[in-house]
Design a protein around this motif. Structure first.
Motif, short mmCIF file in Angstrom:
data_model
loop_
_atom_site.label_atom_id
_atom_site.label_comp_id
_atom_site.label_asym_id
_atom_site.label_seq_id
_atom_site.Cartn_x
_atom_site.Cartn_y
_atom_site.Cartn_z
N ARG A 1 0.83 -1.21 0.00
CA ARG A 1 0.00 0.00 0.00
C ARG A 1 0.87 1.26 0.00
NH1 ARG A 1 -3.31 -3.13 3.58
NH2 ARG A 1 -2.28 -2.22 5.39
N ARG A 2 1.96 1.21 0.78
CA ARG A 2 2.85 2.36 0.82
C ARG A 2 3.49 2.61 -0.55
NH1 ARG A 2 6.12 0.58 4.43
NH2 ARG A 2 4.88 1.30 6.19
N LEU A 3 3.94 1.53 -1.20
CA LEU A 3 4.54 1.67 -2.53
C LEU A 3 3.52 2.20 -3.53
CD1 LEU A 3 6.65 -1.61 -2.67
CD2 LEU A 3 7.54 0.71 -2.57
N TYR A 4 2.30 1.67 -3.47
CA TYR A 4 1.27 2.11 -4.40
C TYR A 4 0.97 3.59 -4.19
CZ TYR A 4 -3.19 2.30 -6.89
OH TYR A 4 -4.20 2.64 -7.74
N ALA A 5 0.88 4.01 -2.92
CA ALA A 5 0.61 5.41 -2.63
C ALA A 5 1.74 6.31 -3.13
CB ALA A 5 0.40 5.60 -1.13
N ALA A 6 2.99 5.85 -2.97
CA ALA A 6 4.13 6.64 -3.42
C ALA A 6 4.12 6.81 -4.93
CB ALA A 6 5.44 5.99 -2.96
N VAL A 7 3.80 5.72 -5.65
CA VAL A 7 3.73 5.80 -7.12
C VAL A 7 2.60 6.73 -7.53
CG1 VAL A 7 3.24 4.49 -9.20
CG2 VAL A 7 4.79 3.56 -7.49
N HIS A 8 1.44 6.60 -6.86
CA HIS A 8 0.29 7.47 -7.19
C HIS A 8 0.64 8.93 -6.98
CE1 HIS A 8 -3.57 9.52 -6.42
NE2 HIS A 8 -4.06 8.67 -7.31
N ASP A 9 1.30 9.24 -5.84
CA ASP A 9 1.66 10.64 -5.55
C ASP A 9 2.67 11.16 -6.57
OD1 ASP A 9 0.00 10.50 -3.39
OD2 ASP A 9 1.59 10.25 -1.90
N ALA A 10 3.64 10.30 -6.95
CA ALA A 10 4.65 10.72 -7.92
C ALA A 10 4.02 11.00 -9.29
CB ALA A 10 5.74 9.66 -8.04
N GLU A 11 3.08 10.15 -9.69
CA GLU A 11 2.41 10.36 -10.97
C GLU A 11 1.58 11.64 -10.94
OE1 GLU A 11 0.25 6.75 -11.46
OE2 GLU A 11 1.88 5.74 -12.55
N ALA A 12 0.90 11.90 -9.80
CA ALA A 12 0.11 13.12 -9.69
C ALA A 12 1.01 14.36 -9.75
CB ALA A 12 -0.69 13.10 -8.39
N GLU A 13 2.15 14.28 -9.07
CA GLU A 13 3.07 15.42 -9.08
C GLU A 13 3.62 15.66 -10.48
OE1 GLU A 13 7.22 16.86 -6.88
OE2 GLU A 13 6.22 15.00 -6.27
N GLU B 1 2.16 14.89 -13.30
CA GLU B 1 1.08 15.44 -14.13
C GLU B 1 0.89 16.92 -13.85
OE1 GLU B 1 -1.55 15.38 -17.13
OE2 GLU B 1 -0.25 13.73 -16.48
N ALA B 2 1.01 17.34 -12.57
CA ALA B 2 0.89 18.76 -12.22
C ALA B 2 2.01 19.57 -12.83
CB ALA B 2 0.88 18.91 -10.69
N LEU B 3 3.22 19.04 -12.84
CA LEU B 3 4.35 19.75 -13.45
C LEU B 3 4.15 19.92 -14.95
CD1 LEU B 3 7.32 18.06 -11.52
CD2 LEU B 3 6.50 20.43 -11.28
N ARG B 4 3.62 18.86 -15.57
CA ARG B 4 3.36 18.95 -17.03
C ARG B 4 2.30 20.00 -17.31
NH1 ARG B 4 3.11 12.41 -18.15
NH2 ARG B 4 5.36 12.09 -18.48
N ALA B 5 1.26 20.02 -16.47
CA ALA B 5 0.20 21.01 -16.69
C ALA B 5 0.73 22.43 -16.51
CB ALA B 5 -0.95 20.74 -15.73
N ALA B 6 1.60 22.60 -15.48
CA ALA B 6 2.15 23.93 -15.23
C ALA B 6 3.08 24.38 -16.36
CB ALA B 6 2.91 23.96 -13.91
N ALA B 7 3.77 23.42 -16.98
CA ALA B 7 4.71 23.78 -18.05
C ALA B 7 4.01 24.13 -19.34
CB ALA B 7 5.67 22.60 -18.28
#
Length: 464
Positions: free
Chosen positions: A440-452, A454-460
């Motif tokens: 669960r911790r690994l899954y959450a870390a991957v989910h957070d990294a993907e969200a971050e 995606e946010a960087l791509r949107a900001a760029a």
């Protein structure tokens, strides 16, 4: 009385062992998963079958557990089922196991259940969809039981059986005493009973005499002498190591055997050594490694505290030319982490020998490298791991001397990594308690990294 009824699948215990169902009973259904190639309809049917079974068991005041093993059944599933059953078996005073009458799910469940060892009472029940007809013709049932390889040594007489309508059960002899771990059926081995604790397997090509002498000297310095040494000259003459054996002290020379091995890859001499070993455990010490004086004793202390497990100690990676600082691998054992890469050193691992018989667990001789990592992944799932951070050995990098890391090109390592990953992906995974938290911790870390990301791509913004 805490009773466990081991059922090959949903509904079997209800049909064949219903008179054992009460408020102190737990039923575990082993093959409660849909076939691996099942379509939506088949999967829905299995869910419905489990639901019906669960409702009926709860009405009988029995608890229920379901394992997600499925059909078709690979040959290795017997050991995996035994491992899973062992995790719960020692919470019970009495265990009911099937006779193995039926398809391969029944025979696998019966064989796995017979491998459990403990102080519990053992009761076997005859499972069969036509139990009513068989009950009317007792000789027929006896002949069916006698024809199964999992029947007791003597098919019981009518007077020794109990029947609830059309159900048959009978007592089995007590299981042989052993530690509370999966105890696979032992093979006869001369000297195994009452033998030494540890068999040390030492592979050598006979081309590193200085390193071999150093490795042997480290064995001479052991504080515990409860071990034997098997020298495994691989594709070289035994004469290449004869002088080194002759130079050993009398006590160690008497405990040393030379087992020449021809052909194959890195795993071939290991399998030959396991077959010849007489210890309760084995460990591999290659001819360029070094065991610290407390190496054997630390393994022995681990076994005394947690018998039957894979034993894991700390190992230091040392560059003798000082080109890099010493490095030690993670002190704690993490099976989830090992699914990605090897995080243990081979010379810091001791494996139980008496529990590896019957062909279920061998080193994969098709691998060019990574044979130790592949073996550990399978053994750790079967037996669990007892771990200590104490550093007991040194993996030595000698100047200008080839080893497995430098002796094989990167594509060979990558191919072996893929092969180990593919083998893991193709089999069931039996993870120890606490693994769900890690996943669960690994899954959450991957989910957070993907969200971050995606946010960087949107900001760029869109690319120019």
């Amino acid at each position: 009385m805490r009773r466990l009824i081991i059922s090959p699948g949903p509904g079997v215990a209800l049909r064949s062992a219903s008179h054992g169902l009460d408020a102190g009973t737990t039923v575990v259904s082993v093959f409660a998963g849909p076939p691996s190639e099942a379509g939506p309809a088949e999967r829905l049917a299995m869910v419905a079958e489990v639901a019906r079974d669960r409702a009926a068991l709860l009405r009988a005041d029995a608890e229920c557990l379901y394992f997600a093993f499925a059909d078709p059944v690979p040959a290795s599933t017997v050991v995996q089922v035994a491992w899973a059953l062992n995790r719960i078996a020692h919470d019970f005073d009495e265990i009911w196991l099937p006779a193995g009458i039926g398809d391969r799910r029944h025979s696998v469940t019966a064989e796995a259940a017979l491998r459990l060892r403990g102080s519990f009472r053992r009761v076997m029940y005859a499972e069969h969809p036509d139990a009513a007809a068989l009950w009317q013709d007792a000789p027929t049932l006896k002949s069916v039981l006698a024809a199964t390889r999992f029947a007791p040594p003597r098919v019981p007489d009518h007077e020794r059986c109990q029947a609830a309508e059309h159900e048959w059960t009978w007592d089995l002899p007590a299981a042989p005493a052993s530690p509370p771990t999966v105890a696979l059926l032992p093979r006869p081995a001369a000297g195994r009973e009452g033998g030494v604790f540890l068999s040390v397997l030492m592979r050598t090509r006979g081309d590193r005499p200085e390193q071999l002498r150093h490795a042997l000297a480290s064995l001479v310095e052991q504080t515990s002498r409860d071990f034997e040494l098997l020298l495994l000259p691989h594709d070289c003459s035994p004469d290449a190591v004869a002088a080194e054996v002759d130079a050993l002290p009398d006590w160690l020379r008497e405990r040393t055997r030379t087992v020449p091995v021809a052909g194959g890859k890195r795993a071939t001499p290991l399998n030959a050594g396991v077959r010849a070993a007489r210890g309760r455990y084995f460990v591999a010490l290659d001819d360029d490694d070094e065991a610290l004086p407390h190496w054997v004793q630390t393994f022995a202390d681990l076994e005394a505290a947690t018998p039957g497990r894979v034993l894991r100690t700390g190992v230091a990676f040392v560059h003798l030319d000082g080109s890099r600082p010493d490095v030690t691998l993670p002190a704690d054992f993490d099976l989830v982490g090992h699914l990605s890469e090897s995080l243990s050193a081979f010379l810091g691992l001791a494996f139980p020998l008496d529990r590896l018989d019957g062909g279920e667990l061998r080193f994969d001789e098709t691998l060019d490298v990574c044979e130790d990592w592949d073996y550990l992944l399978r053994a750790a799932q079967l037996f669990g791991v007892a771990n200590t951070p104490v550093v007991t050995a040194r993996y030595l990098r000698w100047p200008d001397v080839a080893n497995s890391f430098g002796g094989y090109p990167a594509p060979t390592w990558q191919a072996s990594w893929r092969q180990v990953h593919d083998a893991t992906d193709a089999s069931f995974l039996l993870l120890p308690p606490g693994s769900a938290v890690d996943l669960r911790r690994l899954y959450a870390a991957v989910h957070d990294a993907e969200a971050e990301l995606e946010a960087l791509r949107a900001a760029a913004g869109p690319p120019e």
